[in-house]
Enzyme design. Sequence first.
Site: not given
Length: 478
Positions: A147, A245, A279
């Site tokens: 992304n 993460e 995210c």
Amino acid sequence: MNFIGGAWKAPRSGAYYPNINPADDKDIIGNFPLSTREDADEAVKCAHDAFASWSKLLPQERAKYITKFAELLEKDVQRVGEGLCREEGKTLKEALGEPTRGYVECSYFIGEAQRLEGITMPSDRKNVTSVATRVPIGVVVAIAPWNFPFLTPIRKIIPALATGNTVVFKPAYDTPLCSVMLMELFEKAGFPAGVVNLVIGKGSVMGDSLSSNPLVRGITFTGSTGVGRHINQIAAQNFTKVQLEMGGKNPCIVADYHDLDKTAADITAAAFAVTGQRCTSISRVLVLKKHAEELETKIAAKMKGYVVGNGMDPRVTMGPVINRSAGESIMGYIQSARDEGAAIKAGGNQLKGGDYDKGFYIEPTLITDVTPRMKVAIDEIFGPVLVVIKADSFAEALKIANDSDYGLAASLFSDNLEYIYDFQQNIEAGMVHVNHGTVTDACMPFGGVKHSGLGPFSKGATNKDFYTNYKVHYVKYS
Ligand code: NDP
């Protein structure tokens, strides 16, 4: 091609896969390697060999290479942005933001690595000096999602190199072009062979060999919680450091804020940027009942302004989702909301006909009348879908916000100081935003708690805690 030991190399499998533009399935961007475990092992071995001399350079010497890389990057923003837009599908404006921001974060770490402070304390023994210094950890494996295919790797590779580590980078299957553009810049900047390496291919094929290799001393991973958990379990066998993460289900509470227009604008931007595939996207709005109808109407009105299409078209403000299977998963969530009795206030459909049939395009979607145990209220959807849950009180909204496995980012809109203080103290999130959307600074720590993150936060001053270990020295001088 892979980039291993300073050379562009074919994968041992001899196999390649086509990389397809998510906005146009007739546009094959190129064929990229399907690397094997042996390719991954070779890359780790090269990084390990290069560590001996790279780690011995002065920080200022390493900074010269990184400065050169940053200068080349700054000149290449347009080319990188266009390649990224074509490969990932975000709008060109969003895509140009990645190399631009990458340059800023690079500049920060060039300075940071030259002032790696340690610890000095008066010794509790006579004629002894006690000093703790920071040393590089060794070979670092960087694993990134699709992304932010250019910025996330920079955020991992540059701090690793600046602090004296060497790197093996494994990009996402869907975005290999960005990883090649990045390696070309490292090559042009003249980094010594083996200091930074690239292996392209499927994580399911070579991921475990990277995570379990005893020569690897750190794994910095950004991606889903499931894969992060898997990596963590494997890395634990060798006590390899991890920086994970992972996913989020980021809440935004709205309670007694004077400007619902601004609230709606900020929420909409934070929910639908990058087609909701961030995210840190706001994905749950928890609003006091008294504001709900007005806020939902304002958000729906803002959403009407989105133009969905191929990100290369300057009129477009939201691109396609990354691929067909992601699109189908998102549409499945929208259907589950209908089945569970929620209302689709805006959007809700896959766009079809004409150019829309070349990719997977979804209308920005607002789902209302959602209750906390519905699937769309719990799972990370990772697409252009925002859900609204009504609460009777701020305390109830905070309770619902925290009733999640995730703890990445959270936002509050309120003028009430008591709510603001309570939120800052008690929300379970790594990054807390008051009176604005989930936007972060380039040089502040970035990370999450609970199932959203493990290990030192990336970016900013905390990153060096992952990329270095302490070494404590006691010297008795008489
Ligand atoms: P995935 O977890 O599926 O993939 C992330 C990376 O891990 C990819 O490079 C993937 O390779 C690789 N991988 C897959 N399997 C393994 C394995 N067994 N061992 C090692 N590596 C492996 O995530 P997505 O790419 O789908 O990205 C979306 C997710 O990322 C979302 O959950 C999102 O929230 C999260 N994310 C978190 C961020 C944060 O900072 N907290 C920021 C951005 C995204 P391959 O592509 O070849 O499968």
